[in-house]
Design an enzyme around this catalytic site. Structure first.
Site, PDB file in Angstrom:
ATOM      1  N   CYS A 119      45.347  35.022  24.942  1.00  0.00           N
ATOM      2  CA  CYS A 119      46.821  34.972  25.002  1.00  0.00           C
ATOM      3  C   CYS A 119      47.369  33.630  24.533  1.00  0.00           C
ATOM      4  CB  CYS A 119      47.293  35.254  26.419  1.00  0.00           C
ATOM      5  SG  CYS A 119      46.556  36.719  27.123  1.00  0.00           S
ATOM      6  N   HIS A 260      54.334  33.213  28.123  1.00  0.00           N
ATOM      7  CA  HIS A 260      53.470  34.374  27.926  1.00  0.00           C
ATOM      8  C   HIS A 260      53.950  35.511  28.828  1.00  0.00           C
ATOM      9  CE1 HIS A 260      50.133  36.941  27.352  1.00  0.00           C
ATOM     10  NE2 HIS A 260      49.589  36.726  28.535  1.00  0.00           N
ATOM     11  N   ASN A 290      51.717  43.309  28.423  1.00  0.00           N
ATOM     12  CA  ASN A 290      51.013  42.107  27.981  1.00  0.00           C
ATOM     13  C   ASN A 290      50.329  42.398  26.645  1.00  0.00           C
ATOM     14  OD1 ASN A 290      49.262  39.973  27.607  1.00  0.00           O
ATOM     15  ND2 ASN A 290      48.467  39.978  29.705  1.00  0.00           N
TER      16      ASN A 290
HETATM   17  O1  UT7 Z   1      47.290  37.671  29.906  1.00  0.00           O
HETATM   18  C1  UT7 Z   1      46.239  36.969  30.497  1.00  0.00           C
HETATM   19  C2  UT7 Z   1      46.562  36.493  31.822  1.00  0.00           C
HETATM   20  N1  UT7 Z   1      46.623  37.586  32.767  1.00  0.00           N
HETATM   21  C3  UT7 Z   1      47.401  37.482  33.805  1.00  0.00           C
HETATM   22  O2  UT7 Z   1      48.099  36.503  33.918  1.00  0.00           O
HETATM   23  C4  UT7 Z   1      47.351  38.534  34.875  1.00  0.00           C
HETATM   24  C5  UT7 Z   1      47.306  37.882  36.236  1.00  0.00           C
HETATM   25  N2  UT7 Z   1      47.222  38.800  37.353  1.00  0.00           N
HETATM   26  C6  UT7 Z   1      48.198  39.688  37.673  1.00  0.00           C
HETATM   27  O3  UT7 Z   1      49.185  39.811  36.968  1.00  0.00           O
HETATM   28  C7  UT7 Z   1      48.059  40.468  38.945  1.00  0.00           C
HETATM   29  O4  UT7 Z   1      46.998  39.950  39.706  1.00  0.00           O
HETATM   30  C8  UT7 Z   1      47.836  42.011  38.736  1.00  0.00           C
HETATM   31  C9  UT7 Z   1      49.120  42.645  38.241  1.00  0.00           C
HETATM   32  C10 UT7 Z   1      46.717  42.220  37.724  1.00  0.00           C
HETATM   33  C11 UT7 Z   1      47.454  42.664  40.059  1.00  0.00           C
HETATM   34  O5  UT7 Z   1      48.457  42.412  41.032  1.00  0.00           O
HETATM   35  P1  UT7 Z   1      48.034  41.935  42.491  1.00  0.00           P
HETATM   36  O6  UT7 Z   1      49.271  41.827  43.263  1.00  0.00           O
HETATM   37  O7  UT7 Z   1      47.213  40.695  42.320  1.00  0.00           O
HETATM   38  O8  UT7 Z   1      47.201  43.166  43.035  1.00  0.00           O
HETATM   39  P2  UT7 Z   1      45.660  43.231  43.446  1.00  0.00           P
HETATM   40  O9  UT7 Z   1      44.784  43.103  42.261  1.00  0.00           O
HETATM   41  O10 UT7 Z   1      45.456  42.250  44.541  1.00  0.00           O
HETATM   42  O11 UT7 Z   1      45.585  44.692  44.021  1.00  0.00           O
HETATM   43  C12 UT7 Z   1      46.349  45.089  45.159  1.00  0.00           C
HETATM   44  C13 UT7 Z   1      46.076  46.547  45.436  1.00  0.00           C
HETATM   45  C14 UT7 Z   1      44.604  46.908  45.482  1.00  0.00           C
HETATM   46  O12 UT7 Z   1      44.423  47.856  46.501  1.00  0.00           O
HETATM   47  P3  UT7 Z   1      43.820  47.400  47.927  1.00  0.00           P
HETATM   48  O13 UT7 Z   1      42.478  46.813  47.606  1.00  0.00           O
HETATM   49  O14 UT7 Z   1      44.787  46.396  48.462  1.00  0.00           O
HETATM   50  O15 UT7 Z   1      43.787  48.687  48.673  1.00  0.00           O
HETATM   51  C15 UT7 Z   1      44.369  47.570  44.143  1.00  0.00           C
HETATM   52  O16 UT7 Z   1      43.307  48.506  44.179  1.00  0.00           O
HETATM   53  O17 UT7 Z   1      46.676  47.345  44.407  1.00  0.00           O
HETATM   54  C16 UT7 Z   1      45.678  48.268  43.907  1.00  0.00           C
HETATM   55  N3  UT7 Z   1      45.961  48.520  42.507  1.00  0.00           N
HETATM   56  C17 UT7 Z   1      46.796  49.483  42.080  1.00  0.00           C
HETATM   57  N4  UT7 Z   1      47.517  50.414  42.742  1.00  0.00           N
HETATM   58  C18 UT7 Z   1      48.278  51.249  41.996  1.00  0.00           C
HETATM   59  C19 UT7 Z   1      45.482  47.846  41.428  1.00  0.00           C
HETATM   60  N5  UT7 Z   1      45.996  48.364  40.298  1.00  0.00           N
HETATM   61  C20 UT7 Z   1      46.810  49.379  40.684  1.00  0.00           C
HETATM   62  C21 UT7 Z   1      47.613  50.298  39.959  1.00  0.00           C
HETATM   63  N6  UT7 Z   1      48.343  51.196  40.656  1.00  0.00           N
HETATM   64  N7  UT7 Z   1      47.721  50.270  38.615  1.00  0.00           N
END
Ligand code: UT7
Length: 333
Positions: A119, A260, A290
């Protein structure tokens, strides 16, 4: 005898972007994986993304974005001497996607190569092209961020497939004349200790795709989202502060911050820490998700064409991605 090289100032003479026609909404994704529009919107800010057509390659997206940038700059493809494509989804591992773009544009005088900085690639390319113009080697360069990430997404993994999209953005760089704008300062960084938290583990020489591992979909994006999130906020905040300081600016001098486009919560956190009001921060990830190296380039073009800044204004571009890599640039338009 020491020779002091004169440094030519470098400006952005034109921007362009291209997004594939097909729109994939969050509602469309609800039919593919176990997710909801509510989850995607509240956790990321993304509402839709674009998906390239079959046979529409990264170089096609890049070429269209480049044509738009050339046309705005009023520079012919034949006068471009350098093309750098930043991408993690090249048409082929070799030759470089930039070579296909050179041919499609008819930019026969240009040397062409790719860089892989995820990115952050567009700003890495900007720094390289700026240096190659400022030392007198070239007069006109084309830098492009282009991605067909839909080809590298595991459409069964809801953790990643809802985040990414396809698109391309481009900028024409040239020597600037008296009274024109210029790239003021660029800050870049890399932390190779973090290669494991955001990567495409398979498909390279370390792990070639084989009949034994093909079902594991290793040639697709994998990410530890929470870890990346924290590091992204810190790295982008620090890079922005450094570049603002090095350019001799204060936050009040900034007309627009173009970050970004990965996650609205990351963007809001950076704006808070930089004490920049939200209306001075450009966001279009709701429409495109993204698009990695393309994201800041598309955002720059949209902000430019919609009049969010004009000649004489100072803007900050700031990016973060796999590697980990990050960069920020201060530009007087
Ligand atoms: O471009 C390169 C740089 N990339 C970034 O900057 C991305 C950085 N990270 C993020 O933007 C965020 O961490 C995400 C959007 C990827 C994830 O958000 P989060 O608030 O950190 O969620 P998480 O990964 O901690 O997941 C929370 C919950 C999990 O369930 P449990 O374990 O709490 O039961 C996941 O399994 O959300 C669940 N989950 C989803 N639920 C519905 C993960 N993806 C999904 C989904 N739909 N698509």
């Amino acid at each position: 005898m020491s020779v002091i090289a004169s440094e030519y100032p470098v400006m952005i003479a034109g921007t362009g972007s291209y997004l594939p026609e097909r729109v994939m909404t969050n509602a469309d994704l609800e039919k593919i994986v176990d997710t909801t529009d509510e989850w995607i919107t509240s956790r990321t800010g993304i509402k839709a993304r674009r998906i390239a057509a079959e046979g529409e390659n990264t170089s096609d997206l890049a070429t269209k974005a480049a044509e738009n940038a050339l046309s705005q700059a009023g520079i012919a493809a034949a006068d471009i001497e350098l093309i750098i494509v930043a991408t993690i989804s090249p048409d082929t591992i070799t030759p470089a996607t930039a070579c296909y773009v050179q041919h499609k544009l008819g930019a026969t005088q240009a040397i062409a190569f790719d860089i892989s900085a995820a990115c952050s690639g567009f700003l890495y390319a900007m720094k390289m092209a700026k240096r190659m113009i400022s030392d007198g080697a070239y007069k006109n360069a084309l830098i492009i961020g282009a991605e067909k990430l839909s080809a590298f997404v595991n459409w069964e993994d809801r953790n990643t497939c809802v985040l990414f999209g396809d698109g391309a953005g481009a900028a024409v760089l040239r020597r600037s004349e008296e009274g024109e704008g210029r790239i003021l300062a660029t800050e870049m960084g890399t932390d190779g200790a973090q290669t494991g938290i955001l990567n495409i583990p398979g498909g390279g020489s370390a792990c070639p795709t084989s009949s034994e591992n093909v079902d594991q979909k290793l040639a697709s994006l994998q990410m530890s989202g929470r870890e990346v999130f924290k590091l992204a906020v810190n790295a982008m905040k620090n890079a922005s502060e450094k570049v603002i300081e090095r350019a001799g600016l204060t936050a009040d001098d900034i007309k627009l911050v173009i970050p970004h486009q990965a996650n609205l919560r990351i963007i809001d956190a950076i704006a808070d820490r930089l004490t920049v009001p939200n209306e001075k921060v450009f966001v279009n990830l709701d429409k495109y998700g993204n698009t990695s190296a393309a994201a800041v380039a598309i955002a720059l073009d949209e902000a430019h064409r919609s009049g969010r800044f004009e000649r004489g204004d100072t803007i900050i571009l700031v990016v973060f991605g796999a590697g980990l890599t990050w960069a920020a640039s201060a530009i007087e338009w």
